[in-house]
Design a protein around this motif. Sequence first.
Motif, short mmCIF file in Angstrom:
data_model
loop_
_atom_site.label_atom_id
_atom_site.label_comp_id
_atom_site.label_asym_id
_atom_site.label_seq_id
_atom_site.Cartn_x
_atom_site.Cartn_y
_atom_site.Cartn_z
N THR A 170 1.01 -1.54 -0.09
CA THR A 170 -0.01 -0.03 0.19
C THR A 170 0.68 0.94 -0.01
O THR A 170 0.69 1.84 -0.95
N CYS A 171 1.64 1.65 0.96
CA CYS A 171 2.76 2.43 0.58
C CYS A 171 3.34 2.80 -0.55
O CYS A 171 3.61 3.38 -1.18
N THR A 172 4.16 1.89 -0.73
CA THR A 172 4.38 1.61 -2.37
C THR A 172 3.76 1.66 -3.15
O THR A 172 4.07 2.89 -4.40
N GLU A 173 2.69 1.70 -3.56
CA GLU A 173 1.34 2.35 -4.53
C GLU A 173 1.19 3.83 -4.33
O GLU A 173 1.05 4.72 -5.11
N ILE A 174 1.27 3.88 -2.90
CA ILE A 174 0.52 5.59 -2.63
C ILE A 174 2.63 6.65 -3.16
O ILE A 174 2.11 7.16 -3.60
N ALA A 175 3.68 5.54 -2.78
CA ALA A 175 4.36 6.61 -3.21
C ALA A 175 4.53 6.26 -4.65
O ALA A 175 5.43 7.75 -5.04
N THR A 176 4.30 5.68 -5.58
CA THR A 176 4.73 5.31 -6.90
C THR A 176 3.39 6.45 -7.58
O THR A 176 3.39 6.94 -8.60
N SER A 177 2.67 6.27 -6.83
CA SER A 177 1.26 7.42 -7.14
C SER A 177 1.46 8.91 -7.38
O SER A 177 1.24 9.98 -8.14
N LEU A 178 2.78 8.83 -6.65
CA LEU A 178 2.67 11.15 -5.66
C LEU A 178 3.81 11.01 -7.20
O LEU A 178 4.65 12.00 -7.27
N ARG A 179 5.65 9.78 -7.45
CA ARG A 179 6.53 10.41 -7.60
C ARG A 179 6.49 9.11 -9.12
O ARG A 179 6.69 7.97 -8.78
N PRO A 180 5.74 8.96 -9.89
CA PRO A 180 5.49 7.96 -11.11
C PRO A 180 6.32 7.14 -11.20
O PRO A 180 7.14 6.22 -12.20
N ARG A 181 7.79 8.25 -11.59
CA ARG A 181 8.96 7.65 -11.86
C ARG A 181 10.35 7.34 -10.99
O ARG A 181 11.77 7.41 -11.00
N TYR A 182 9.65 6.87 -9.68
CA TYR A 182 10.46 6.96 -8.59
C TYR A 182 11.05 5.47 -8.02
O TYR A 182 10.08 4.23 -8.07
N VAL A 183 12.66 5.08 -8.87
CA VAL A 183 12.94 3.46 -8.93
C VAL A 183 12.76 2.85 -8.10
O VAL A 183 12.37 1.85 -8.00
N GLY A 184 12.93 3.63 -7.31
CA GLY A 184 12.94 2.79 -5.49
C GLY A 184 12.12 2.51 -5.19
O GLY A 184 11.66 1.13 -4.48
N ALA A 185 10.73 3.08 -5.57
CA ALA A 185 9.14 2.30 -4.62
C ALA A 185 9.08 1.52 -5.63
O ALA A 185 8.53 0.34 -5.20
N TRP A 186 9.16 1.87 -6.73
CA TRP A 186 8.29 0.44 -7.91
C TRP A 186 9.79 -0.85 -7.47
O TRP A 186 8.99 -2.05 -7.28
N VAL A 187 10.72 -0.44 -7.07
CA VAL A 187 11.40 -1.85 -6.81
C VAL A 187 11.16 -2.70 -5.35
O VAL A 187 11.35 -3.23 -5.07
N ASN A 188 10.67 -1.47 -4.16
CA ASN A 188 10.19 -2.02 -3.53
C ASN A 188 8.52 -2.75 -3.42
O ASN A 188 8.35 -3.44 -2.81
N ARG A 189 8.05 -1.93 -4.14
CA ARG A 189 6.77 -2.51 -4.61
C ARG A 189 6.75 -4.61 -5.11
O ARG A 189 6.11 -5.14 -4.47
N GLY A 190 7.55 -4.07 -6.17
CA GLY A 190 7.68 -5.53 -6.73
C GLY A 190 8.33 -6.34 -5.31
O GLY A 190 7.80 -7.66 -5.66
N TYR A 191 9.36 -6.22 -4.65
CA TYR A 191 10.06 -6.92 -3.55
C TYR A 191 7.97 -7.53 -2.73
O TYR A 191 8.14 -8.71 -2.36
N ALA A 192 7.76 -6.70 -2.26
CA ALA A 192 6.18 -6.76 -1.52
C ALA A 192 5.37 -7.37 -2.56
O ALA A 192 4.94 -8.78 -1.87
N LEU A 193 5.36 -7.23 -3.80
CA LEU A 193 4.33 -8.31 -4.51
C LEU A 193 5.09 -9.67 -5.28
O LEU A 193 4.08 -11.26 -4.42
N MET A 194 6.53 -10.03 -4.48
CA MET A 194 6.89 -11.29 -5.00
C MET A 194 6.40 -11.78 -3.39
O MET A 194 5.99 -13.41 -3.35
N LYS A 195 6.78 -10.83 -2.09
CA LYS A 195 6.53 -12.04 -0.93
C LYS A 195 4.92 -12.26 -0.87
O LYS A 195 4.31 -12.69 0.03
N LEU A 196 3.90 -11.08 -1.44
CA LEU A 196 2.96 -12.16 -1.47
C LEU A 196 2.86 -13.27 -2.75
O LEU A 196 1.37 -13.13 -2.66
N ARG A 197 3.96 -13.67 -3.34
CA ARG A 197 3.17 -14.69 -4.33
C ARG A 197 2.63 -14.50 -5.50
O ARG A 197 1.95 -14.84 -5.79
N ARG A 198 2.64 -12.04 -5.97
CA ARG A 198 1.54 -12.44 -7.19
C ARG A 198 3.07 -11.86 -8.57
O ARG A 198 3.28 -10.36 -8.45
#
Length: 331
Positions: free
Chosen positions: A149-177
């Motif tokens: 949820t936090c990384t979704e907010i971060a990327t909505s605020l700054r769509p080119r935020y590389v670190g937030a997209w990477v962390n979003r991917g990490y969270a999705l992997m831990k959720l097996r998505r």
Amino acid sequence: MAGTQDQGKSDGPVAGYLEEGGGSGPEDLTREGMRLSRHGRHAEALELFGRALNEDPTYTPAWVASGFALGKLGRYKEEIKACDQALALDPTLVDAWINRGFALGKLSRFSEKLVCCERAIILDPSSAQAWNARGHTLGELGRFEEELTCTEIATSLRPRYVGAWVNRGYALMKLRRFREAVSAYTRALEVYPRFASAWVNMGIACCHMNEYARAVSCFESAERIRPFLNVRGLYWKGVALSRSGRRKEAIAILSKVVREDPRHAETWIELSNCHFMVGEIEESVRCFMVAYGIDKQDIRDSLSRAVTLLREGKKEEGVRCLSQALGILLR
């Protein structure tokens, strides 16, 4: 699948507040120190920040800048002290809260880091960095839905935020998505194609989706940027090569892994399979027996610890150890 930060996660401080300045004296010293910091010359920058603070101990940009440089030099306890000095002078400094949280995270003090991130968000709800830092911290605490949820907010605020997209991917992997994780890493790589850990994590996600040829391509892209620095990437590249039918190449890669980490049972099992498929039966049996020996000891250790914890009334931890032993048996 370790996180990582590690490999695979991004949560560094920035010095947005520090870009302000002007005038002479401590302002000029701080501005020049910031220029040096941007070029990686943090020790020299720190000297200038010290001179600025000698002239004016209440000049908060120099305290925040000092903390930033100290963090870059790995001096995290001193970074916290510098941020505390800045916050004592002005408790509304968002960057000081974020940088303080960064240092606490590096010291594995995640609950304290979370407090800093939340203070930063209260002060500036539109700070993408604060939201990303909060998400990263929640991930370290195993709260992956909240991290997402936090990384979704971060990327909505700054769509080119590389670190937030990477962390979003990490969270999705831990959720097996995994397919969504690949999409997140793709967005990060569209902005910065040389982010090696994003390529590695995308490759791992592809392995989980049984897309092994694509995974190999991801790992090769990562290696063109920099060689793998730990066994995690090598292991998954070996798995991808093995499942793609390139077993001789897989054997070469996986053999490097067991030289670095002889107790990595999963690698021995994959090696056993590879040797079997190329007709090297004796070597296949040897690798399997090594894995069996590791598993047997790990099972014994897990069961012993589970019994101890249950006797001490620590039911949740005891059950977790029993589950770990069961997971090894089912591997």
